[in-house]
Design an enzyme around this catalytic site. Structure first.
Site, PDB file in Angstrom:
ATOM      1  N   LYS A  36      91.147  41.252  -7.204  1.00 13.92           N
ATOM      2  CA  LYS A  36      90.485  40.393  -6.207  1.00 13.92           C
ATOM      3  C   LYS A  36      89.628  39.311  -6.840  1.00 13.92           C
ATOM      4  CE  LYS A  36      86.431  43.257  -5.409  1.00 13.92           C
ATOM      5  NZ  LYS A  36      86.111  44.611  -4.985  1.00 13.92           N
ATOM      6  N   ARG A 131      77.176  51.727   1.103  1.00 15.65           N
ATOM      7  CA  ARG A 131      78.133  50.733   1.584  1.00 15.65           C
ATOM      8  C   ARG A 131      79.128  51.536   2.409  1.00 15.65           C
ATOM      9  NH1 ARG A 131      81.562  46.590  -2.222  1.00 15.65           N
ATOM     10  NH2 ARG A 131      83.183  48.149  -1.918  1.00 15.65           N
TER      11      ARG A 131
HETATM   12  C1  LIG Z   1      85.998  45.513  -5.966  1.00 15.06           C
HETATM   13  C2  LIG Z   1      86.258  46.902  -5.841  1.00 15.06           C
HETATM   14  C3  LIG Z   1      86.606  47.664  -6.970  1.00 15.06           C
HETATM   15  C4  LIG Z   1      86.664  47.094  -8.365  1.00 15.06           C
HETATM   16  O1  LIG Z   1      85.354  46.879  -8.838  1.00 15.06           O
HETATM   17  P1  LIG Z   1      85.058  46.352 -10.307  1.00 15.06           P
HETATM   18  O2  LIG Z   1      83.599  46.451 -10.459  1.00 15.06           O
HETATM   19  O3  LIG Z   1      85.542  44.955 -10.347  1.00 15.06           O
HETATM   20  O4  LIG Z   1      85.785  47.227 -11.244  1.00 15.06           O
HETATM   21  C5  LIG Z   1      86.904  49.000  -6.777  1.00 15.06           C
HETATM   22  N1  LIG Z   1      86.833  49.556  -5.539  1.00 15.06           N
HETATM   23  C6  LIG Z   1      86.482  48.863  -4.448  1.00 15.06           C
HETATM   24  C7  LIG Z   1      86.414  49.530  -3.134  1.00 15.06           C
HETATM   25  C8  LIG Z   1      86.166  47.506  -4.553  1.00 15.06           C
HETATM   26  O5  LIG Z   1      85.846  46.807  -3.474  1.00 15.06           O
END
Ligand SMILES: *Cc1c(COP(=O)(O)O)cnc(C)c1O
Length: 619
Positions: A36, A131
């Protein structure tokens, strides 16, 4: 290159993914790579997959569509609950989603039943970061409800920490997740496939003492993309490289100015009161990057002698006093970015994203083996127009891989052996199915390839059967891997140039294809120089090479006699070919629609276009 841009080093991303998956695999943990931060760039997803991740995690639908359209067919995990209205799309495009709300899971179940599918859900548990997530007290209840839904399957439990309240993953809280999983497995007599222990933030714990027993899955974005620039802020993990993304802008002004503003000061354009220290007159530079593109606070200049003074919407102000020699207007300044800057830059439409991949070294640049693959009927025409002297001048040597090919299967075999032997395949045929066979062979031989298709028609009619009108459509959409050109050839890396005939069905399909299409009107407006440069950029972005397909239908062969059909002129065709040759990215060329009974002048013209594409210049 005008405008700010981000260079994306795919080799670093692959190496980071490999470093992480190796350590994780050794502890029985499967890794999904999270794209993302790059808006789901398919090249980035592929680099992660090469590095050993087993699936991709994405939070946005636009990005997931982009990945699927590029033929990324690994499991995709949707990282946040979908809006109810998107339940159908979730079930259609993704294999698994993270969920915490019963109404959403119900909608997913109904959508899955409508499609005759079962959708996997990972139930998120809130371990205190506040969250997303089901409160632990409600977990059993929720599981019981979900088990009644026939369209979904509980694939596991997961949690997310750090993101909102910065609660750190520890043995205690992740241990809880593992415990809940056990309780549920026992109580409901079921097996949970994934116990997903979080994001990059769980890696420090994994390196220190290992994750609690039971955790078998992580979703990793930052550490792969940014090498842990944020995650391992205090103590870098040496195995990771932090420099996969470099932001570059251009100096628009370089002047010596006082370091204190002159006149009464108020608040700046963003409501802040700037404070300055008097350091006398300093050399300052202004860069074409601003708050519209990035969060300047999260930029670090590659050159440590450069200091950031401030930013407005479109300008970044730098102190460059101690840089020597002093930078000039027009020079490039580069920055590392921490995650917030990366997110902003990747989502800004003003910032171009340029994936780069180390090119394979050409075997011997002084001499290139040519494999001419020719339809037998064209043998006579071509021998009457012998171009071997021209080819020799271009340092092409005839190779044993040249041959007549009596059908598409032979083309496939011949292109495969030519590419394996580092020879350059040139296919000349009347039949466009030869082109398809050549493209299939070429995609099999590369990891990622681009395509520039110069023709009057797109061959993209959404027909059921493969025909010259639907060839490219089938090649991109087909279900069977023998026919399909994805994922090595992504629609984003295809540029159609010179299109002037289409049906309304085809126009509609092209519209949704994700390919770059340059019609004759685009060429009229932008000029061939601009069009072909955009096409080369699109086709070569993040790929290991570009295939050129040329159909003489693109070019007006009759203009001399005033009977033009509105196609490319001779000169435009040569210009396109010359630019493509100069880009030095071409790994093979196919030419179709050359017929045994063509007028000799037409044949000669076509051969000279080919020579231009192979590097022939006027001087
Ligand atoms: C963005 C996200 C991740 C990845 O997080 P990083 O810190 O970039 O490794 C994993 N799980 C969820 C639910 C996320 O929204």
């Amino acid at each position: 290159m005008p405008g700010p841009h981000v260079l994306v080093d795919l080799d670093i991303i692959e190496a980071n993914a490999r470093a992480i998956t190796q350590v994780c695999t050794a502890q029985g943990i499967e890794v999904f790579g999270v794209t993302k931060g790059t808006c789901g760039m398919p090249q980035v997803a592929r680099a992660m997959l090469r590095g050993g991740v087993t699936g991709i995690g994405e939070s946005r639908f636009e990005n997931i569509r982009r990945l699927r359209a590029s033929g990324i067919n690994c499991p995709i995990l949707l990282l946040r609950s979908a809006p109810l209205a998107l339940a159908d799309e979730v079930v259609r495009y993704v294999d698994m989603s993270l969920n915490s709300e019963l109404p959403t899971i119900q909608a997913l179940s109904e959508a899955a039943l409508r499609r005759g599918k079962v959708h996997d859900v990972i139930l998120m548990v809130d371990l205190g970061d506040l969250r997303e997530g089901i409160w632990p007290d409600d977990l059993q209840d929720t599981v019981e409800q979900v088990l009644k839904l026939r369209g979904v399957r509980i694939a596991g439990l997961g949690t997310n920490l750090l993101c909102l309240s910065a609660v750190k993953p520890t043995h205690t809280n992740l241990g809880k997740l593992s415990e809940y999983a056990q309780q549920i497995e026992q109580h409901f007599n079921l097996k949970l496939r994934y116990i997903s222990g979080g994001n990059s933030g769980s890696l420090p714990l994994l390196l220190e003492q290992g994750l609690p027993e039971g955790i078998n899955h992580l979703r990793i974005g930052e550490a792969i993309l940014q090498g842990g620039r944020d995650t391992f802020y205090d103590e870098p993990w040496e195995a990771l490289n932090r420099n996969a993304f470099i932001l570059q802008g251009e100096l628009l002004e370089v002047k010596r100015k006082p370091s204190l503003p002159i006149g009464e000061t108020a608040v700046d354009a963003f409501g802040n009161t700037p404070v300055f220290v008097d350091r006398g007159e300093r050399l300052r530079g202004i860069l074409n990057i601003g708050r519209e593109d990035v969060s300047p606070e999260h930029l670090v200049p590659l050159d440590p002698r450069i200091e950031l003074i401030g930013a407005s919407s479109d300008h970044l102000i730098l102190d460059i006093e101690v840089v020597s020699p002093p930078p000039q207007v027009g020079e490039t300044v580069s920055f590392y970015m921490s995650y917030p800057a990366l997110l902003a830059a990747m989502t800004s439409e003003y910032v171009r994203k340029i994936p780069v991949l180390a090119q394979n070294d050409p075997a011997d640049p002084d001499e290139r083996l040519l494999a001419q693959l020719i339809e037998p009927e064209l043998g006579d025409v071509l021998s009457r127009n012998d171009i071997s002297a021209h080819l020799a001048a271009l340092r092409f040597t005839a190779s044993p891989y040249s041959c007549y090919c009596i059908n598409a299967e032979e083309v496939y075999e011949a292109v495969t052996s030519a590419l394996q032997a580092n020879a350059f395949p040139l296919i000349i045929s009347a039949d466009s199915l030869y082109t398809l066979a050549a493209l299939q062979a070429a995609t099999q031989q590369t990891d990622s390839m681009g395509l520039i298709w110069i023709a009057a028609t797109a061959a993209y009619e959404p027909l059921h059967a493969i025909s010259p009108h639907s060839l490219l459509y089938h090649a991109m959409q087909a279900a069977s891997p023998e026919v399909r050109l994805t994922p090595q050839l992504s629609p984003e890396n295809i540029a159609l140039v010179g299109l002037r005939n289409t049906t309304s069905d085809e126009a509609e399909a092209l519209h949704h294809s994700g390919m770059q299409v340059f019609t004759m009107s685009d060429i009229d407006i932008l000029g061939m120089h601009e069009v072909i440069n955009r096409a080369i950029r699109g086709a070569s972005s993040g790929t290991q090479g570009v295939w050129l397909h040329y159909s003489p239908t693109a070019t007006d062969m009759r203009t001399d006699r005033g009977e033009g059909e509105g196609g490319l002129t001779f000169r435009e065709t040569h210009q396109a070919m010359e630019s493509i040759a100069q880009s030095a990215q071409v790994i093979g060329i196919s030419v179709s629609h050359l017929n045994a009974d063509d007028h000799p002048q037409r044949v000669r013209s076509i051969l000279h276009f080919i020579l231009s594409a192979l590097g022939q210049q006027i001087i």
